[in-house]
Scaffold this active site. Structure first.
Site, PDB file in Angstrom:
ATOM      1  N   GLY A  75      -1.961   9.958 -26.482  1.00 25.91           N
ATOM      2  CA  GLY A  75      -2.205   9.881 -25.048  1.00 25.91           C
ATOM      3  C   GLY A  75      -3.638   9.606 -24.673  1.00 25.91           C
ATOM      4  CB  VAL A 277     -29.888  12.901 -10.124  1.00 28.70           C
ATOM      5  CG1 VAL A 277     -30.168  14.193 -10.896  1.00 28.70           C
ATOM      6  CG2 VAL A 277     -28.908  13.160  -8.992  1.00 28.70           C
ATOM      7  CG  HIS A 485      13.021   3.715  11.230  1.00 29.23           C
ATOM      8  ND1 HIS A 485      11.714   3.814  11.649  1.00 29.23           N
ATOM      9  CD2 HIS A 485      13.758   4.514  12.054  1.00 29.23           C
ATOM     10  CE1 HIS A 485      11.662   4.629  12.690  1.00 29.23           C
ATOM     11  NE2 HIS A 485      12.882   5.070  12.956  1.00 29.23           N
TER      12      HIS A 485
END
Length: 506
Positions: A75, A277, A485
């Site tokens: 995975g 940063v 709908h």
């Protein structure tokens, strides 16, 4: 009689040789290895979304296939420490936040709502375990040999594998597909070191054992915004620091990005854009970040309990021994490929995050299938103009195709069609009306060039837009297609109507 005995001895010897060969073959297969006389047709290095899909597709095409994965779980980043665990946390943190802040005005009174963070983390873990084990089942069903170990090239057709359970093996293959994915990019210049405790990557941010009082997210892209949203919902004060002047990362439409930022600000997230940063210092249990304007100027200091460094990812090629066989890599560390996924070495292909293009699991999957099809038949297909992107915050943001700013820069004449969810009946009944659907079409032909959605279920709805872009549909084609709908997808239809004519409900 003597002839019968000799015949029996020969038969017994043949049976012994056959039994010995079969046992050796079984042992090799049980370790996930081909016998020396049987090189694999295809070996995939990496068991992430691109790699495992490529392996299954290769086996389905009748190729003798192996997949080598060093993590010990299939995975890749996506299933183990990326897409899947983050979606578990996003979904469950949204339910928690909605229960605390949204149910009362829906007529649902709930009291004493408390966060059980260990249980939430356990739910995330169960989701990951179930899916990773499911891929192993798919490997068995499709007869893919799964080799747990770290691969490196000996030659273009031979790999050395350091097995996870000890020892070393060699694997021979007619074709190799590199699908080793990406890894967290360190902070530029090395001024901030990730410790996965107080200064965390996305991996650490998915496994914090308590809700920080203050969190600073460095990077306003997809990963930073998703994980910042999680911890904001769970009670942290979240500030996002972004070097650029907009959030959302590459590919997001500027108009949608501004609307997205306003939405997240209403939820409590704070933003410092155009800000750089400089460094981080850990002191007395806190982290102090030094920042300044991206253009230079006065320094400022931000205090946080946890800092999430989400400045992107980089290709993962360490240990592959690419230089041994002469695989070309560009200055950014990406493996160079042609339009058929071939590297500079014959018989070695490459897909996914480790090469060009967006670092998206579904892009890697499509490339995995196409690469295998090139091996099998000489033909494959991936349309890079029809690769969707999704940010799984609330509201969700999704897009495919061109942005308005891209078309302006290219001098393309275009039209815009928009429809707000505030005018959609299903969104109104769900009390979830924030956002819009935005169509961008070619002015002369009405062909759909891009679709950008911010709102409920945007990540699901974008599939229809991908189909429209893939098949060169016009906005009128979409608008004349019946949508049920009441559904959220009617907003999609009406945005298409707005692009070539006029919508009905707005």
């Amino acid at each position: 009689m003597l002839q019968i005995q000799r015949a029996s001895q020969r038969t017994a010897a043949r049976r012994l040789r056959a039994a010995t060969w079969q046992a050796t073959r079984w042992q090799a297969q049980s370790r996930g290895l081909a016998t020396p006389s049987e090189p694999y047709d295809a070996v995939i290095i990496g068991g992430g979304p691109g790699g495992y899909v490529a392996a299954i597709k290769a086996a389905q095409h009748g190729l003798k296939t192996a997949c080598i994965e060093k993590r010990g779980k299939l995975g890749g980043t996506c299933l183990n420490v990326g897409c899947i665990p983050s979606k578990a946390m996003l979904n469950n943190s949204h339910i928690y936040h909605q229960t605390k802040h949204d149910l009362a005005h829906r007529g649902i009174d709930v009291s004493n709502v408390e966060l059980n963070l260990p249980k939430m983390l356990e739910a995330k873990h169960k989701a990951v375990e179930g899916l990773t084990k499911g891929i192993e089942v798919l490997f068995k069903q499709n007869k893919v040999d799964y080799i747990k170990g770290t691969a490196s090239f000996i030659s273009p057709t031979k790999l050395s594998v350091q097995l996870n359970d000890g020892g070393e093996a060699e694997v021979e293959a007619k074709n190799v597909i590199i699908a080793t994915g990406s890894e967290v990019a360190p902070f530029p210049g090395g001024a901030i070191e990730i410790d996965e405790q107080q200064i965390v990557s996305s991996t650490g941010a998915l496994d914090l054992q308590q809700v920080p009082e203050k969190m600073v997210v460095i990077g306003g892209g997809v990963i930073g915004l998703e994980l910042g949203s999680v911890w904001s919902r769970l009670g942290a004060q979240v500030t996002v620091v972004e070097f650029l002047g907009a959030i959302g990362g590459a590919g997001i439409d500027e108009e949608i990005a501004k609307q997205f930022q306003r939405s997240l600000q209403k939820q409590g997230l704070k933003f410092q854009l155009n800000t750089k940063v400089l460094s981080a210092e850990k002191k007395d249990g806190k982290v102090y970040l030094k920042t300044e304007s991206a253009k230079g100027g006065k320094e400022d200091t931000l205090e946080a309990d946890v800092v999430l460094v989400a400045v992107g990812r980089r290709p993962n090629t360490a240990g592959l021994n690419l230089e041994k066989i002469g695989v070309e890599v560009d200055p950014k560390g990406r493996i160079v490929i042609d339009d058929q996924f071939n590297t500079s070495v014959q018989g070695v292909k490459c897909i996914g995050d480790v090469t060009f293009g967006p670092m998206l699991a579904h892009k890697a999957e499509e490339e995995g299938i196409a690469a295998v099809e090139y091996i099998k038949s000489g033909h494959g297909h991936v349309n890079y103009n029809a690769i969707p992107s999704v940010i799984y915050t609330h509201p969700e943001v999704a897009w495919v195709g061109k942005t308005e700013q891209e078309l302006k820069a290219a001098g393309v004449q275009y039209k815009i069609g928009k429809f707000p969810f505030a005018a959609n009946s299903r969104a109104k009944t769900n009390l979830d009306t924030e956002g819009q659907v935005k169509f961008i079409t070619e002015k002369e032909t009405d062909r759909v060039l891009g679709v950008h959605i911010i709102g409920p279920n945007a990540g699901e709805m974008i599939a229809e837009a991908v189909l429209a872009v893939e098949y060169g549909a016009s906005a009128e084609d979409v608008a004349r297609t019946t949508h049920a709908h009441p559904t959220l997808s009617e907003a999609f239809k009406e945005a298409a109507m707005a692009a070539y004519d006029k919508p009905i409900h707005f």
